[in-house]
Scaffold this active site. Structure first.
Site, PDB file in Angstrom:
ATOM      1  N   HIS A 185       0.809  -1.202   0.000  1.00  0.00           N
ATOM      2  CA  HIS A 185       0.000   0.000   0.000  1.00  0.00           C
ATOM      3  C   HIS A 185       0.851   1.265   0.000  1.00  0.00           C
ATOM      4  O   HIS A 185       0.396   2.317  -0.418  1.00  0.00           O
ATOM      5  CB  HIS A 185      -1.017  -0.032   1.144  1.00  0.00           C
ATOM      6  N   ARG A 292     -10.808   3.717  -0.966  1.00  0.00           N
ATOM      7  CA  ARG A 292     -10.468   2.662  -0.007  1.00  0.00           C
ATOM      8  C   ARG A 292     -10.819   3.152   1.411  1.00  0.00           C
ATOM      9  O   ARG A 292     -10.030   3.855   2.045  1.00  0.00           O
ATOM     10  CB  ARG A 292      -8.981   2.337  -0.078  1.00  0.00           C
ATOM     11  N   ARG A 328     -15.618   1.867  -1.471  1.00  0.00           N
ATOM     12  CA  ARG A 328     -15.447   0.476  -1.052  1.00  0.00           C
ATOM     13  C   ARG A 328     -15.495   0.423   0.465  1.00  0.00           C
ATOM     14  O   ARG A 328     -14.826   1.218   1.133  1.00  0.00           O
ATOM     15  CB  ARG A 328     -14.110  -0.074  -1.543  1.00  0.00           C
ATOM     16  N   GLU A 426     -12.009 -10.082  -6.902  1.00  0.00           N
ATOM     17  CA  GLU A 426     -10.579 -10.154  -6.589  1.00  0.00           C
ATOM     18  C   GLU A 426     -10.188 -11.505  -6.010  1.00  0.00           C
ATOM     19  O   GLU A 426      -9.085 -11.670  -5.513  1.00  0.00           O
ATOM     20  CB  GLU A 426     -10.169  -9.005  -5.668  1.00  0.00           C
ATOM     21  N   ASN A 449      -4.838  -6.617  -7.975  1.00  0.00           N
ATOM     22  CA  ASN A 449      -3.732  -6.864  -7.033  1.00  0.00           C
ATOM     23  C   ASN A 449      -3.986  -8.164  -6.278  1.00  0.00           C
ATOM     24  O   ASN A 449      -3.115  -9.032  -6.172  1.00  0.00           O
ATOM     25  CB  ASN A 449      -3.599  -5.720  -6.018  1.00  0.00           C
ATOM     26  N   ASP A 450      -5.194  -8.292  -5.750  1.00  0.00           N
ATOM     27  CA  ASP A 450      -5.515  -9.524  -5.023  1.00  0.00           C
ATOM     28  C   ASP A 450      -5.835 -10.674  -5.971  1.00  0.00           C
ATOM     29  O   ASP A 450      -5.483 -11.820  -5.691  1.00  0.00           O
ATOM     30  CB  ASP A 450      -6.685  -9.286  -4.053  1.00  0.00           C
ATOM     31  N   ARG A 460       1.408 -10.898  -2.334  1.00  0.00           N
ATOM     32  CA  ARG A 460       1.759  -9.634  -2.990  1.00  0.00           C
ATOM     33  C   ARG A 460       2.714  -8.791  -2.159  1.00  0.00           C
ATOM     34  O   ARG A 460       3.327  -7.850  -2.658  1.00  0.00           O
ATOM     35  CB  ARG A 460       0.478  -8.832  -3.317  1.00  0.00           C
ATOM     36  N   CYS A 497      -9.986  -1.798 -10.979  1.00  0.00           N
ATOM     37  CA  CYS A 497      -9.445  -0.780 -10.073  1.00  0.00           C
ATOM     38  C   CYS A 497      -8.112  -1.201  -9.456  1.00  0.00           C
ATOM     39  O   CYS A 497      -7.532  -0.457  -8.682  1.00  0.00           O
ATOM     40  CB  CYS A 497     -10.451  -0.417  -8.981  1.00  0.00           C
TER      41      CYS A 497
HETATM   42  C1  PEP Z   1      -6.974  -5.021  -5.496  1.00  0.00           C
HETATM   43  O1  PEP Z   1      -6.888  -6.022  -4.782  1.00  0.00           O
HETATM   44  O2  PEP Z   1      -6.606  -4.983  -6.693  1.00  0.00           O
HETATM   45  C2  PEP Z   1      -7.536  -3.777  -4.943  1.00  0.00           C
HETATM   46  C3  PEP Z   1      -7.827  -2.754  -5.722  1.00  0.00           C
HETATM   47  O3  PEP Z   1      -7.710  -3.715  -3.606  1.00  0.00           O
HETATM   48  P1  PEP Z   1      -6.507  -3.510  -2.545  1.00  0.00           P
HETATM   49  O4  PEP Z   1      -5.257  -3.209  -3.344  1.00  0.00           O
HETATM   50  O5  PEP Z   1      -6.915  -2.399  -1.661  1.00  0.00           O
HETATM   51  O6  PEP Z   1      -6.459  -4.829  -1.866  1.00  0.00           O
HETATM   52 MG    MG Z   2      -7.865  -6.086  -2.853  1.00  0.00          MG
END
Ligand code: PEP
Ligand code: MG
Length: 537
Positions: A185, A292, A328, A426, A449-450, A460, A497
């Site tokens: 993050h 977020r 979210r 995700e 990302n997830d 990750r 996203c």
């Molecule tokens: C993701 O998982 O791609 C996402 C946008 O959520 P976060 O990165 O906050 O887990």
């Molecule tokens: Mg995520």
């Protein structure tokens, strides 16, 4: 001059003095000042903690009802329990500092609770940790706030999300961290702020670096410390050239995002807090595709109230001046830990109690968020989105909960707007059953990302695995194709996203898949608009 490397997070050149961010020492390393003094400090800290718990009880009783407030009364009684008090005192008497004694007693008693047969008593383990953390916090000397006198480059070991929220962001020209992954993050924040940044740099964040001039090349993944004249000249020229290129993108400001053949894509931005709306407007995003909410929970010592959440959402809705926002609900857990949630230690936090799993089991956390979201929706276009979904049942529970909230607000006579409900795709499970899920909601947004982490079974956050973390993996791309197709078969829109949405090498692919929306860091919007407008697709 020293030249070094790191992993490139966000392109651009930054030049400025170094500011080293030092983490506060862990409280458990404190030295005892003598048993008597430590005991007096402990007694005083217990009184402060009890007063805090009483205030929390009052607040919770008023906002959520007596039933939800009970837990603070239980915690106050646990804090007065002789087993707790005597164990801490015994440790203090044997030469341990109060702060460490409380931590150790808390851990010991939490383990005792966790090992009990009765599930009610088992659940008290988290309360025990929570109480100990509260007293430790009172006993710990205030951390000096990190300040910067002038714009500069922040060098740190690593930064967790609750540290980043407290930084003087207007003064930071670049981040250079020794740790951190490309998907952490902190990296997301750097992109959000358009800051040329490096993670995993070969650099010790030593205080001796303070004030030294540094150049960061966020595209090449390099830095220069105390650069020689030639390098400084070269990089200053490069910085000017990049700024000119950025200037050229201004031609796309205010233009519709549409391909030569007329395919329209909504270009939205990702944000964490109301302050980020400024960047959204500066970046010319058409809305916010991911707010977020967890950032409203970080860097605090207690849960935000419904009113605080409402004010934050309201400021975003109003600040966006008619543009829509996708809020979210909080996705705490995994890499975003908050002490006051009192979450148990987990072996596999990324696969654990996080995201929607917390909201669906903690009415007291879900309710204020949804009430705040519906109330803010009275002022503009609001979508609500839920993270970490794996089943149709979860979605139905959410929908039932939202109906209850709307009815509640109506009875109370509070303004309440229309909110379209969507989910994040995700998890591979959600991707695979996306046709069924699409029948339940009004939109999808893919969290790549997830989705990549869970599809490839690669953490990750684990920097050692970056070479295996392939976001272009055919399995990920196939899931992305399938998700958009299933959304469209059921007549709903689909967006992306996650960080992949901003990858210009995939823009054509996403257009072909038919994605309706991309939500990216505000600073990437104009560049992607140019790419889409120039596309033949
Ligand atoms: C993701 O998982 O791609 C996402 C946008 O959520 P976060 O990165 O906050 O887990
Ligand atoms: Mg995520």
């Amino acid at each position: 001059m020293k030249q070094g490397t790191g992993k490139a997070v966000y392109p651009g050149i930054a030049i400025g003095p170094v500011y080293v961010y030092q983490k506060a020492a862990a409280p458990v390393q404190a030295q005892s000042c003598g048993a008597e003094k430590e005991k007096a400090a402990f007694d005083a800290a217990c009184e402060t903690a009890k007063a805090q718990l009483a205030a929390l009880y009052e607040k919770a009783a008023k906002e959520l009802g007596e039933e939800h407030a009970q837990i603070f009364d239980v915690q106050r009684m646990m804090l007065e329990d002789l087993d707790f008090l005597e164990d801490v005192e015994a440790r203090i008497n044997s030469g341990t500092a109060a702060v460490q004694a409380v931590h150790e007693t808390g851990e010991m008693l939490a383990a005792v609770f966790a090992g009990m047969e009765d599930s009610y008593l088992q659940a008290r383990a988290a309360d025990m940790r929570d109480i100990a953390a509260r007293v430790v916090k009172v006993l710990s000397p205030e951390e000096a706030a990190f300040t910067m006198d002038e714009p500069g480059i922040l060098v740190a070991d690593d930064l967790n999300p609750s540290e980043t929220v407290q930084l003087p962001k207007d003064k930071i020209l670049a981040f250079v961290t020794k740790g951190g992954s490309l998907n952490s993050h902190t990296a997301i924040l750097a992109r959000m702020m358009n800051l040329p940044s490096l993670v995993q740099a070969d650099l010790e964040p030593d205080e001796a670096l303070n004030g030294k001039i540094m150049i960061v090349d966020g595209k090449k993944g390099c830095y220069w410390l105390e650069p020689d004249e030639k390098t400084l000249e070269e990089k200053t020229a490069q910085q000017a050239k990049e700024q000119k290129e950025k200037q050229a993108l201004e031609a796309y400001r205010g233009k519709p995002t549409v391909t030569k053949k007329g395919q329209t894509v909504k270009l939205y931005a990702n944000i964490g807090k109301p302050e980020d709306v400024k960047a959204v407007l500066e970046g010319d995003a058409e809305g916010v595709g991911l707010m977020r909410s967890e950032f409203l929970y970080l860097g605090r010592t207690d849960f935000p109230t419904e009113e605080e959440l409402y004010e934050a959402y309201r400021d975003v809705v109003v600040g966006l001046q008619g543009r829509p926002v996708v809020i979210r609900t909080l996705d705490i857990g995994a890499d975003k830990q908050v002490d006051y949630f009192g979450l148990e230690h987990e072996e596999n936090p990324a696969l654990g109690y996080r995201g929607i799993r917390i909201c669906l089991t903690r009415d007291d956390i879900f309710r204020p968020q949804m009430r705040a979201i519906y109330r803010a929706a009275a002022l503009g276009k609001v979508y609500a989105m839920f993270p970490m979904i794996i089943s149709v049942q979860e979605v139905r529970k959410i929908k039932a909960f939202c109906e209850k909230i709307q009815a509640e607000l109506k009875v109370e006579g509070l303004p309440c707007g229309e909110v379209e409900l969507g989910i994040m795709i995700e998890t591979p499970a959600a991707a695979v059953i996306s046709r069924e899920l699409a029948k339940e909601v009004q939109f999808f947004s893919v969290g790549t990302n997830d989705l990549t982490q869970y599809t490839l079974a690669i953490d990750r956050q684990n920097t050692n695995l970056d070479e295996f973390y392939d976001a272009h993996h055919p399995a990920v791309l196939e899931l992305l194709r399938m998700i958009a197709e299933n959304a469209h078969k059921e007549g709903i829109w689909a967006g992306i996203c996650g960080e992949l949405g901003a990858d210009p090498t995939l823009t054509e692919t996403f257009l072909q898949m038919g994605y309706d929306e991309l939500s990216v860091s505000p600073g990437r919007v104009l560049e992607l608009r140019k790419k889409i407008c120039e596309s033949e697709g």
